[in-house]
Design an enzyme around this catalytic site. Structure first.
Site, PDB file in Angstrom:
ATOM      1  N   HIS A 257     -31.756  15.407  -7.771  1.00 20.62           N
ATOM      2  CA  HIS A 257     -32.177  16.485  -6.880  1.00 20.62           C
ATOM      3  C   HIS A 257     -32.832  15.907  -5.637  1.00 20.62           C
ATOM      4  CE1 HIS A 257     -33.702  20.397  -5.639  1.00 20.62           C
ATOM      5  NE2 HIS A 257     -34.889  19.809  -5.441  1.00 20.62           N
TER       6      HIS A 257
ATOM      7  N   GLY B 287       0.802  -1.217   0.000  1.00 21.45           N
ATOM      8  CA  GLY B 287       0.000   0.000   0.000  1.00 21.45           C
ATOM      9  C   GLY B 287       0.828   1.256   0.000  1.00 21.45           C
TER      10      GLY B 287
ATOM     11  N   GLY C 136       6.628  19.602   1.452  1.00 19.56           N
ATOM     12  CA  GLY C 136       6.633  18.859   0.191  1.00 19.56           C
ATOM     13  C   GLY C 136       7.335  17.524   0.298  1.00 19.56           C
TER      14      GLY C 136
END
Length: 451
Positions: free
Chosen positions: A437, A36, A264
């Site tokens: 809807h 994983g 990062g």
């Protein structure tokens, strides 16, 4: 002879292995840790599990807005962590089961590329040699550690996404260096639990790469929730649990029980013999073409190791492109419809061009946007909250080129915009699509009709 050797069992590697095995190829996948990869064990899944616990807690705290009252509402941090581990363990077993089902041989250990011989590409693992016709490199990425003075000396006060997930106690205060996706998700989680959070971001806005207008709206929401933001700020040093940063030409400092480094990630290209194949690099990662081929015949790369789009769903699709071409199905990787999601509360999601990227590429466009309050379902389920949906249409052909949203559940409905961009659907074609809807997804159509 093995058809495909795969190094790395993350979203790129295990999806490619599954697809290749299902197609009848003989596949060997090497994974040195847990199946994983970072996504399942240290990233996507554990963070979203914790974020859902935090969202549930927040919803309970504000239940009175919906006519629901509860006494002694509290959270158990230890139980949150236990549930996270249970979810991860269950999904890892699921991936391992998929490998068995598709006849993929999984080898646990550190694989090393030995090079290419007349027989094929040679990889060794656990003192066993494997020869393959093709090699797919999916070694992923690791947290970037900037050269900030004092980081090493601060010891375990400094954490990355890996260590923060294993903390057994909730910190009373947290300083987040980097206001990107990972930084904001952890800031959101701990803010929900009552931790004092300070975010320091070098760029002019948080979650860079997303639509700046929506990013600013998210920052304003979390400022009201108590997070302190310092944008346009540069961290210059760390002194123990104190972070010193510069902003507007002046020096400032903030103290936290823990300091999260979230600046990062970088591709993992060392430590597994990549140099033995003379692979060409780009973006600090492995250079590939639109079929994920490297400069060496029979060698492919997918996922974060390419250094291009460091997202799990990108990685999985890249792995599929590799396998499709191996089995004779021509396929190429396209990046114009890759969605980005920030799982804060509220969520942010976007796909395609932003106004800034369209201008940079000289793409003529029209833009329309509406508050999420134009969706009846959103109003029914989000008392006192708002958000926004923004749609960009290319002027030349009238096609959808970008969609950006703030509000729950943006992560679950952005795929519709991805399909519209992928299929180059025009404004008029979108108007003919029937939306159920009431759903929050109808906001997309409301914006389309506002052009």
């Amino acid at each position: 002879m093995i058809d495909l050797l795969i190094i790395g069992g993350g979203p790129a590697g295990y999806v490619a292995a599954e697809r290749a095995g299902h197609a009848g190829l003989k596949v060997v996948l090497f994974e040195k840790s847990a199946m994983g990869g970072v996504c399942l064990n240290e990233g996507c899944i554990p963070t979203k599990t914790l974020l859902y616990s935090a969202k549930t807690y927040e919803n309970a705290l504000h239940g009175d807005s919906y006519g629901v009252f509860g006494d002694n509402i509290r959270f158990d941090y230890g139980k949150m962590l236990s549930r996270k581990k249970k979810v991860v363990r269950k999904l890892v077993l699921g991936v391992e089961g998929s490998m068995k089902k598709n006849n993929v041989e999984v080898v646990k250990g550190e694989a090393t590329i030995k090079g290419r011989s007349s027989e094929g590409i040679e990889v060794t693992c656990n003192d066993v040699n494997y020869i393959g016709k093709n090699l797919l490199i999916c070694t992923g990425s690791e947290s970037s550690v900037p050269p900030i003075p004092g980081l090493k000396e601060a010891g375990d006060i400094i954490v990355t996404n890996r260590e923060i997930l294993e903390m057994t106690e909730r910190p009373e205060s947290l300083v987040v260096i980097g206001g990107g996706v990972i930084g904001m998700e952890f800031a959101s989680f701990f803010n929900s639990l009552g931790t004092k959070v300070t975010v320091i971001e070098m760029l002019p806005e948080i979650i860079g790469g997303m639509d700046p207008e929506i990013s600013a709206m998210l920052r304003q929401i979390y400022t009201k929730k108590g997070i302190e933001f310092n944008i346009n700020s540069k961290v210059v040093k760390v002194e123990g649990n104190k972070v010193v940063y510069e902003k507007d030409g002046a020096s400032h400092e903030v103290v936290g029980d823990k300091i999260l480094l979230s600046v990062g990630r970088r591709p993992v290209t060392k430590g597994f013999g990549l140099e033995n194949l003379n692979i060409e690099l780009e973006y600090n990662g492995i250079k590939v073409d639109n079929k994920m081929r490297t400069n060496v015949p029979g060698v492919f790369a997918a996922g974060d190791v390419t250094g291009f789009s460091l997202l799990a769903h990108t990685a999985s699709r890249e792995g599929e492109v590799v396998v499709n071409n191996l089995i004779g199905k021509t396929d190429i990787m396209r990046y114009n419809a890759i969605p980005g999601v920030v799982y804060t509360n509220p969520e942010v999601a976007g796909v395609g061009e932003t106004e800034e990227s369209a201008k940079a590429k000289n793409i003529a466009y029209k833009v329309a946007k509406l508050p999420m309050l134009f969706s009846g379902r959103f109003v029914a389920e989000n008392e006192g909250l708002n958000g926004m949906c923004k749609v960009l249409i290319g002027e030349k052909y009238g096609e959808v080129i970008g969609v950006h949203m703030l509000g729950n559940p943006s992560s679950e409905i952005i795929y519709g915009a991805c399909m519209a961009i992928e299929q180059e659907m025009t404004l008029n074609e979108m108007k003919e699509v029937v939306f159920p809807h009431p759903t929050v997804s109808e906001i997309f159509k409301e914006v389309i009709f506002s052009f």
